[in-house]
Design a protein around this motif. Sequence first.
Motif, PDB file in Angstrom:
ATOM      1  N   PHE A  60      36.804   5.452  57.395  1.00  0.00           N
ATOM      2  CA  PHE A  60      37.789   5.833  56.381  1.00  0.00           C
ATOM      3  C   PHE A  60      37.826   4.847  55.209  1.00  0.00           C
ATOM      4  O   PHE A  60      38.271   5.186  54.127  1.00  0.00           O
ATOM      5  N   ASP A  61      37.341   3.641  55.458  1.00  0.00           N
ATOM      6  CA  ASP A  61      37.398   2.609  54.406  1.00  0.00           C
ATOM      7  C   ASP A  61      36.184   2.625  53.484  1.00  0.00           C
ATOM      8  O   ASP A  61      36.242   2.034  52.396  1.00  0.00           O
ATOM      9  N   ARG A  62      35.087   3.274  53.893  1.00  0.00           N
ATOM     10  CA  ARG A  62      33.833   3.105  53.160  1.00  0.00           C
ATOM     11  C   ARG A  62      33.244   4.395  52.596  1.00  0.00           C
ATOM     12  O   ARG A  62      32.132   4.389  52.096  1.00  0.00           O
ATOM     13  N   ILE A  63      33.944   5.497  52.694  1.00  0.00           N
ATOM     14  CA  ILE A  63      33.414   6.735  52.119  1.00  0.00           C
ATOM     15  C   ILE A  63      33.228   6.563  50.616  1.00  0.00           C
ATOM     16  O   ILE A  63      34.143   6.132  49.907  1.00  0.00           O
ATOM     17  N   MET A  69      33.319  13.276  45.871  1.00  0.00           N
ATOM     18  CA  MET A  69      33.717  14.159  44.770  1.00  0.00           C
ATOM     19  C   MET A  69      32.607  15.147  44.423  1.00  0.00           C
ATOM     20  O   MET A  69      32.881  16.296  44.041  1.00  0.00           O
ATOM     21  N   ALA A  70      31.352  14.732  44.588  1.00  0.00           N
ATOM     22  CA  ALA A  70      30.234  15.654  44.334  1.00  0.00           C
ATOM     23  C   ALA A  70      30.264  16.813  45.320  1.00  0.00           C
ATOM     24  O   ALA A  70      29.997  17.970  44.947  1.00  0.00           O
ATOM     25  N   ARG A  71      30.594  16.523  46.576  1.00  0.00           N
ATOM     26  CA  ARG A  71      30.681  17.597  47.585  1.00  0.00           C
ATOM     27  C   ARG A  71      31.874  18.500  47.303  1.00  0.00           C
ATOM     28  O   ARG A  71      31.811  19.715  47.506  1.00  0.00           O
ATOM     29  N   SER A 119      36.578  14.811  56.641  1.00  0.00           N
ATOM     30  CA  SER A 119      35.788  15.907  57.215  1.00  0.00           C
ATOM     31  C   SER A 119      34.801  16.477  56.206  1.00  0.00           C
ATOM     32  O   SER A 119      33.678  16.846  56.547  1.00  0.00           O
ATOM     33  N   ILE A 120      35.228  16.538  54.940  1.00  0.00           N
ATOM     34  CA  ILE A 120      34.324  17.024  53.887  1.00  0.00           C
ATOM     35  C   ILE A 120      33.123  16.090  53.757  1.00  0.00           C
ATOM     36  O   ILE A 120      31.976  16.532  53.641  1.00  0.00           O
ATOM     37  N   ALA A 121      33.384  14.778  53.809  1.00  0.00           N
ATOM     38  CA  ALA A 121      32.289  13.807  53.696  1.00  0.00           C
ATOM     39  C   ALA A 121      31.382  13.851  54.920  1.00  0.00           C
ATOM     40  O   ALA A 121      30.151  13.878  54.804  1.00  0.00           O
ATOM     41  N   LEU A 122      31.984  13.890  56.119  1.00  0.00           N
ATOM     42  CA  LEU A 122      31.202  13.841  57.348  1.00  0.00           C
ATOM     43  C   LEU A 122      30.501  15.154  57.678  1.00  0.00           C
ATOM     44  O   LEU A 122      29.679  15.207  58.591  1.00  0.00           O
ATOM     45  N   SER A 123      30.831  16.208  56.948  1.00  0.00           N
ATOM     46  CA  SER A 123      30.141  17.490  57.189  1.00  0.00           C
ATOM     47  C   SER A 123      28.650  17.399  56.853  1.00  0.00           C
ATOM     48  O   SER A 123      27.893  18.300  57.206  1.00  0.00           O
TER      49      SER A 123
END
Length: 359
Positions: A60-63, A69-71, A119-123
Amino acid sequence: MVQAALKLVLEPIFEADFLPCSYGFRPKRRAQDAIAEIHYFATPTRSYEWVFEGDIEACFDRIDHVALMARIRRRISDKRILLLIKAFLTAGILSEEGIDRRTITGAAQCGVSSPLLASIALSVLDEHFTAKWEALGPYWTRDKHKRNGGAVFRMIRYSDDFVIMVYGTRKDAELLKDEVSSVLSQVGLRLSESKTKICHIEEGFDFLGWHIVRRRQRGRNGKMAIYTYPSKKSLLSIMAKVRSITRREKHRTLADLLKTLNPVLRGWCNYFYHGVSSKTFNYLDYFSWWRVVVWLRKRHHGLNWGTLHRRYLPGWEIADGKVEMFQPQRVSIIRYRYRGSKIPTPWTSKFDSSVVPVA
């Protein structure tokens, strides 16, 4: 409040794209579904025997904000919404010392919308391994691939905790480390070298509070089966809570103590009653009972055992008036069925893959 309203708008849009292999912080899904999927693929008939336990370092600290934002821009075109999301990401955190710490990367875990943004990032992980799964085609072509010595991977993710079940060899599992690291680097994340592990299913591993292991069944001709137990760490955690609650100075009456203790025991048992938990529940019942009895002896130092038993332990069950102690040993064990792709969703129709404007 604004973040909650924003989440209500964004969630249906991105839920239409999220894949079935992710379970964390999603409607109609729970940790037991993730455990059931591991159980399903690890059974001897399917033999996904090697387990890649992934641990993301300070997820959660390093996304990376730019990558995230691109996703988001793939689905959202309204600039006001995009600016609002960006403002939440960079708002900063007020520390206990009263210092405002700026957030250049990551999503604050205290934010209402942070689980959805994570979740958007980890998808990216979900999409990568689902594409590899679907590239093998239907089950008969996957079976042919297996017979020819090919490896097959199945990922199960709950927020930033994930495992990859491997049908293949240990070497196939070890090769995943570089592959997963490469995928995570797209959103500014990396694996923890010390906490990422590879093990065989018969060694067992801990995931979401459970210990999952394959071993021989007793009395069934030595057949192998998957067992899911509450992990030792989870048991020690609930015992520590019981100790804290039953300290002598914390409660004035037994009823006050039981009103605090019962929800803790009930909630823990409600999480674990789908596993092989009977012995653990019996032990927790024994431990909690004695902790309360010791509290009673210290609280009522002048009472002898006979008076204490008659007043507070009728039938050796702890009660104070109408308030009775919750007994974990009475909780029934019910097997949790694997639901797979049949998990219902509040949004049945898939959004169009093009950019969705949000007013």
